[in-house]
Design a protein around this motif. Structure first.
Motif, short mmCIF file in Angstrom:
data_model
loop_
_atom_site.label_atom_id
_atom_site.label_comp_id
_atom_site.label_asym_id
_atom_site.label_seq_id
_atom_site.Cartn_x
_atom_site.Cartn_y
_atom_site.Cartn_z
N TYR A 1 0.82 -1.21 0.00
CA TYR A 1 0.00 0.00 0.00
C TYR A 1 0.85 1.26 0.00
O TYR A 1 0.48 2.28 -0.53
CB TYR A 1 -0.94 0.00 1.21
CG TYR A 1 -2.15 -0.87 1.02
CD1 TYR A 1 -3.09 -0.58 0.04
CD2 TYR A 1 -2.35 -1.99 1.81
CE1 TYR A 1 -4.20 -1.38 -0.14
CE2 TYR A 1 -3.46 -2.79 1.64
CZ TYR A 1 -4.37 -2.49 0.65
OH TYR A 1 -5.46 -3.28 0.47
N ARG B 1 12.27 -6.70 6.84
CA ARG B 1 10.90 -7.01 7.29
C ARG B 1 10.38 -8.32 6.71
O ARG B 1 9.55 -8.98 7.32
CB ARG B 1 9.96 -5.85 6.95
CG ARG B 1 10.28 -4.60 7.79
CD ARG B 1 9.22 -3.55 7.67
NE ARG B 1 7.91 -4.08 7.98
CZ ARG B 1 6.77 -3.60 7.47
NH1 ARG B 1 6.80 -2.60 6.63
NH2 ARG B 1 5.61 -4.13 7.79
N MET C 1 -5.13 2.22 5.24
CA MET C 1 -3.88 1.57 5.65
C MET C 1 -2.83 2.60 6.05
O MET C 1 -1.98 2.33 6.90
CB MET C 1 -3.35 0.66 4.55
CG MET C 1 -4.15 -0.61 4.34
SD MET C 1 -4.57 -1.45 5.88
CE MET C 1 -2.96 -1.98 6.42
N VAL D 1 -1.37 -12.41 13.05
CA VAL D 1 -0.66 -11.24 13.59
C VAL D 1 0.19 -11.72 14.77
O VAL D 1 -0.34 -12.31 15.71
CB VAL D 1 -1.67 -10.18 14.08
CG1 VAL D 1 -0.96 -8.98 14.70
CG2 VAL D 1 -2.59 -9.75 12.94
N ILE E 1 -2.07 -1.11 21.98
CA ILE E 1 -2.06 -0.98 20.51
C ILE E 1 -3.33 -1.60 19.92
O ILE E 1 -3.96 -1.02 19.02
CB ILE E 1 -0.78 -1.57 19.87
CG1 ILE E 1 -0.69 -1.16 18.40
CG2 ILE E 1 -0.67 -3.06 19.99
CD1 ILE E 1 0.63 -1.50 17.71
#
Ligand code: VOV
Length: 250
Positions: free
Chosen positions: A115, A132, A170, A201, A214
Motif C-alpha cells: 500500500y 521485514r 492503511m 498477527v 495498541i
C-alpha cells in the motif's frame, strides 16, 4: 471501481506457530532419566534452530503461553514450506512431543502489502524491506498472537473498496503502528490459502500492556473498527533453553 484492484503483496519467509500443551501427569510419571533424555534431545533440536538463525536461514523463538489454550508456542520462520514440514516432523518424533498435545497451529508467510511504496523502486532490493520480509524474531519478553480477517459483508466488504479507500485506511493504520516503534514489533503473516484466517498477527513487546494499548487504539481506527474480525488471542512470556528446562522441572 476497476475490475482488478487486487493488491501486490511481497512475501518473505514462511511461518509456522506450533502451540503445545504439556501433559503434566504423563511427564511427572516418567523417570528422571527419561525426562533428562527427552530434554537433551529437545535441546539438540533447539541447537539446530539456533544454528539456522546464526546462518540467517530462518528464525525461531519460543514462549510460555498463559491461560488454558496452550502451554508453549514454538514460532518458526523458514525460506520454504518443506523446511517447516521437516521441523514439524522432527519435533513430533522427539520424546518430549509425546508428553505434549497440539491444540493449535498456524501457517502463513511473512507479508508486506504494497500500500505504501515508492513507485519505480524494486522493493526487494531495499534493505528495510528485506529486513521485514526475512526478520530475526526479537525474543522480547512477551508475544501476542491472533489471526484476523477483513470483513466481507454486503455493507462492509474490504475487497470491494477502491484501492484509494484501502490505501487511505492503511496509511492511518500505519501511522498508529509507527507511534509504537521500538515498543511493539509486528510480524504480519499472510495466510489466505494456507490457514483458516486471512492473516496471522504476531506482536512482540517487553511490556505486555503495549499489546492491550495498541490493539485497543487500533479498534478505533477505521480499518480495524469497520473491517477487523479477530480469532483467539494468545499471550506468552519468553523462554530460552535454561528457562524452558526450569519450567519442565518436576
Ligand atoms: C508496530 C505496529 C504496526 C505497524 C508499524 C504497522 C504498519 C503497517 C503498515 C505500514 C501496513 C501496510 C504495508 C505493509 O507493511 O504491509 C500494515 C499492514 C497490515 N497490518 Fe499493521 N502495523 C502494526 C501493527 C498491526 C497490528 C496490531 C495489526 C492487527 C490489527 C488490529 O486491529 O488488531 C496489524 C494488522 C495488519 C494487517 C492485517 C496488514 C495487512 C493488511 C492488508 O490489507 O494487506 N498491524 N501494517
Amino acid at each position: 471501481m476497476s475490475a482488478n484492484e487486487a493488491l501486490l503483496t511481497l512475501e518473505g519467509w514462511y511461518t509456522y506457530h506450533n502451540f503445545r500443551t504439556i501433559n503434566w501427569e504423563k511427564w511427572r510419571a516418567a523417570s528422571a532419566e527419561e525426562r533428562q533424555a527427552a530434554l537433551d534431545e529437545l535441546n539438540g533440536l533447539i541447537q539446530t534452530w539456533e544454528a539456522n538463525e546464526a546462518e540467517n536461514q530462518g528464525s525461531t523463538a519460543f514462549y510460555s503461553i498463559l491461560g488454558h489454550k496452550a502451554d508453549l508456542v514454538f514460532m518458526f520462520l523458514r525460506p520454504t514450506m518443506q523446511e517447516l514440514d521437516e521441523i514439524k516432523t522432527a519435533f513430533n518424533k522427539t520424546r518430549f512431543a509425546s508428553y505434549t498435545e497440539a491444540p493449535y497451529s498456524y501457517v502463513s508467510v511473512v507479508e508486506l502489502s504494497n500500500y505504501v511504496h515508492n513507485p519505480g523502486e524494486d522493493p526487494k532490493a531495499n534493505p528495510h524491506v528485506r529486513d521485514r520480509l526475512y526478520p530475526i524474531l526479537p525474543k522480547w519478553e512477551h508475544i501476542c498472537f491472533y489471526p484476523m480477517n477483513k470483513k466481507r459483508d454486503l455493507q462492509d466488504n474490504w475487497y470491494m473498496l477502491s484501492m484509494q479507500e484501502r490505501q487511505e485506511m492503511m496509511r492511518s493504520h500505519g501511522m498508529i503502528g509507527r507511534s509504537y516503534a521500538g515498543r511493539v514489533k509486528q510480524i504480519i503473516g499472510g495466510s489466505i490459502g494456507f490457514d483458516d484466517w486471512e492473516w496471522g498477527v504476531t506482536l512482540f513487546a517487553n511490556d505486555p500492556l503495549e499489546f492491550k494499548h495498541i490493539v485497543y487504539e487500533m479498534r478505533f481506527d477505521e480499518v480495524s473498527a469497520r473491517f477487523g474480525e479477530f480469532g483467539n488471542f494468545l499471550v506468552g512470556n519468553v523462554l530460552n533453553k535454561e528457562t524452558l528446562a526450569k519450567k519442565l522441572e518436576v
